[in-house]
Design a protein around this motif. Structure first.
Motif, PDB file in Angstrom:
ATOM      1  N   ARG A  32     -73.973  32.212 -58.166  1.00 24.28           N
ATOM      2  CA  ARG A  32     -74.845  32.363 -57.007  1.00 24.28           C
ATOM      3  C   ARG A  32     -74.085  32.022 -55.732  1.00 24.28           C
ATOM      4  NH1 ARG A  32     -81.133  31.437 -58.308  1.00 24.28           N
ATOM      5  NH2 ARG A  32     -81.120  32.139 -60.479  1.00 24.28           N
ATOM      6  N   GLU A  34     -74.702  30.916 -51.804  1.00 23.04           N
ATOM      7  CA  GLU A  34     -75.668  30.320 -50.889  1.00 23.04           C
ATOM      8  C   GLU A  34     -75.256  30.641 -49.452  1.00 23.04           C
ATOM      9  OE1 GLU A  34     -77.709  26.267 -51.542  1.00 23.04           O
ATOM     10  OE2 GLU A  34     -76.044  25.845 -50.167  1.00 23.04           O
ATOM     11  N   GLU A  36     -76.282  29.928 -45.480  1.00 21.93           N
ATOM     12  CA  GLU A  36     -77.040  29.138 -44.520  1.00 21.93           C
ATOM     13  C   GLU A  36     -76.639  29.573 -43.108  1.00 21.93           C
ATOM     14  OE1 GLU A  36     -79.418  27.004 -45.104  1.00 21.93           O
ATOM     15  OE2 GLU A  36     -79.210  27.067 -47.298  1.00 21.93           O
ATOM     16  N   GLU A  65     -80.437  40.777 -48.770  1.00 19.91           N
ATOM     17  CA  GLU A  65     -81.337  39.658 -48.967  1.00 19.91           C
ATOM     18  C   GLU A  65     -82.005  39.316 -47.641  1.00 19.91           C
ATOM     19  OE1 GLU A  65     -82.084  37.992 -51.738  1.00 19.91           O
ATOM     20  OE2 GLU A  65     -80.620  38.951 -53.083  1.00 19.91           O
ATOM     21  N   THR A  73     -80.716  31.579 -47.649  1.00 27.03           N
ATOM     22  CA  THR A  73     -81.117  32.227 -48.887  1.00 27.03           C
ATOM     23  C   THR A  73     -80.008  32.019 -49.914  1.00 27.03           C
ATOM     24  OG1 THR A  73     -81.940  34.292 -49.849  1.00 27.03           O
ATOM     25  CG2 THR A  73     -80.066  34.482 -48.357  1.00 27.03           C
ATOM     26  N   THR A  74     -80.340  32.239 -51.196  1.00 28.56           N
ATOM     27  CA  THR A  74     -79.370  32.163 -52.277  1.00 28.56           C
ATOM     28  C   THR A  74     -79.488  33.436 -53.109  1.00 28.56           C
ATOM     29  OG1 THR A  74     -79.558  29.757 -52.363  1.00 28.56           O
ATOM     30  CG2 THR A  74     -78.574  30.842 -54.270  1.00 28.56           C
ATOM     31  N   THR A  75     -78.365  34.061 -53.415  1.00 30.51           N
ATOM     32  CA  THR A  75     -78.371  35.329 -54.129  1.00 30.51           C
ATOM     33  C   THR A  75     -77.368  35.311 -55.273  1.00 30.51           C
ATOM     34  OG1 THR A  75     -78.132  37.727 -53.851  1.00 30.51           O
ATOM     35  CG2 THR A  75     -76.662  36.338 -52.558  1.00 30.51           C
ATOM     36  N   ARG A  76     -77.641  36.097 -56.329  1.00 30.51           N
ATOM     37  CA  ARG A  76     -76.728  36.193 -57.457  1.00 30.51           C
ATOM     38  C   ARG A  76     -75.601  37.164 -57.125  1.00 30.51           C
ATOM     39  NH1 ARG A  76     -79.831  36.206 -63.200  1.00 30.51           N
ATOM     40  NH2 ARG A  76     -77.635  36.227 -63.833  1.00 30.51           N
ATOM     41  N   LEU A 176     -73.406  27.427 -58.584  1.00 33.77           N
ATOM     42  CA  LEU A 176     -73.101  27.813 -57.213  1.00 33.77           C
ATOM     43  C   LEU A 176     -71.616  28.110 -57.107  1.00 33.77           C
ATOM     44  CD1 LEU A 176     -74.477  28.104 -54.428  1.00 33.77           C
ATOM     45  CD2 LEU A 176     -73.743  25.774 -53.935  1.00 33.77           C
ATOM     46  N   ARG A 179     -70.448  29.213 -50.856  1.00 29.93           N
ATOM     47  CA  ARG A 179     -71.401  28.847 -49.812  1.00 29.93           C
ATOM     48  C   ARG A 179     -70.872  29.361 -48.476  1.00 29.93           C
ATOM     49  NH1 ARG A 179     -75.418  24.996 -48.427  1.00 29.93           N
ATOM     50  NH2 ARG A 179     -75.212  24.206 -46.298  1.00 29.93           N
TER      51      ARG A 179
END
Length: 380
Positions: A32, A34, A36, A65, A73-76, A176, A179
């Motif tokens: 994933r 992340e 921000e 997203e 948000t967090t995406t695969r 994760l 980021r």
């Protein structure tokens, strides 16, 4: 005795079943990413909810997203290189967003990603070429950031049920892998035009003007680069009297006042792409302002065309700092003036009572009182 043997057989059977191991049940999970963001400086928004994250993978696959929480948000993701683009506004499609009068095209790759202003309504009396694009003045401010990310991970197999027992780990095993901390910066800007040398301002019923040479679109920049210019556009502006100011009588006994245009949002002047182009910025012949006055007797007065290239260049230098190593332009700083210092002397005319094609009231002037406080505008 037969009953006792029956019970014993059942117990032994259950014991045998319980001792038999159930095959584990496996599943897969991926990494994933992340994301921000912070829009507090560029838009004055501490908790952003309406923003879009585009992910373009080097193999041509794409993802999109929206923020799933304030500012993030967090995406695969899978293993590979990504261009991650973060900007305010919910882009459902290139022409369907919640941004006012801003559209996109070419979003299938960062190199062709262009934002452009919707068409505005041309104002009467202003000269216009057949192929001239009149840009909307009602655009919402657009901010953008690009990040290059490499994900060094891929799908992994994990045990969801261990010997028939649920492990409860499907939410935690998605690890994760990256980021992104993004601070999108402004790629569109607020402007005003100020005319501070109007003699006999009460002769004007209303004032409009054309500002030529600015952009109607811009290509979104790679990280560390400047937005590339898109197509040129013209802004049609209306003027009103600034709040808190009054006309005055100058040393020659003439009534003198100031006019200020509406605040409008634009992609601004095209930014030079190389330092050599910066050194060769022309001082004249690129940016022009052309006002037209509708006088109170219904006639028009056009004082001429003003070359504002030199002062637009000063704005360009500030924008280059903003997109380079200098301080980002904050929301409070995101207002630029173009000042017309030339004296414009309007003829003294009688009011035609509202006839003559102008309609009432573009410029109104209050009487000057001897004991009234005078506000002096200082530009720096």
């Amino acid at each position: 005795m037969r009953i006792k043997y029956t019970y014993l057989s059942v117990i032994l059977l259950l014991f045998a079943v319980a001792c038999t191991r159930v095959r584990n049940l496996h599943d897969t999970t991926g990494a994933r990413l992340e994301v921000e963001g912070s829009w507090s400086k560029s838009l004055g928004i501490d908790d952003m909810y309406d923003a879009t994250v585009l992910l373009h993978k080097a193999d041509g696959s794409r993802g999109k997203e929206y923020l799933s929480r304030p500012n993030g948000t967090t995406t695969r993701v899978k293993r590979g290189d990504y261009d991650v683009m973060v900007f305010n506004g919910v882009m459902v499609s290139e022409e369907e967003t919640n941004l006012d009068h801003v559209f996109f095209r070419g979003t299938d790759s960062l190199g062709s990603f262009e934002a452009y202003a919707a068409r505005g309504n041309p104002l009467p009396r202003l000269p216009r070429h057949d192929d001239e694009y009149i840009a909307s003045n009602e655009m919402e401010l657009l901010t953008f950031a690009h990040h290059r990310v490499y994900i060094d991970a891929d799908e992994n197999i994990y045990v969801r049920y261990d010997n028939g027992k649920y492990t409860g780990t499907e939410a935690s095993v998605a690890f994760l892998a990256g980021r992104v901390e993004s601070v999108p910066r402004a790629v569109s800007f607020r402007f005003q035009v100020l005319m501070n040398g109007i003699i006999n301002p009460v002769s004007a019923r209303n004032v409009t003007g054309s500002l030529r040479g600015f952009l109607g679109s811009a290509y979104m920049p790679y990280s560390g680069e400047r937005p590339r210019p898109g197509f040129r556009a013209t802004h049609h502006l209306t003027f009103t009297q600034p709040k808190g100011t009054r006309t005055r009588v100058d040393m020659n006994g003439s009534e003198r006042g100031e006019l200020v245009s509406q605040t409008f949002v634009t992609f601004g002047p095209p930014l030079p792409q190389t330092e050599d182009e910066v050194k060769k910025l022309p001082r004249t012949g690129v940016y022009f302002f052309e006002p037209v006055f509708l006088l109170r007797d219904g006639t028009e007065y056009a004082p001429g065309i003003y070359d504002v290239t030199d002062q637009v260049n000063r704005t360009i230098r500030r924008m280059l700092e903003h997109h380079g190593d200098g301080e980002d332009i904050s929301l409070d700083e995101n207002i630029f003036e173009i000042v017309i210092d030339d004296v414009v002397t309007l003829p003294i005319v009688e009011d035609d009572g509202g006839n003559g094609g102008g309609g009432g009231g573009g410029v109104s002037v209050d009487p000057w009182e001897d004991d009234e406080e005078v506000i002096v505008w200082i530009r720096y």
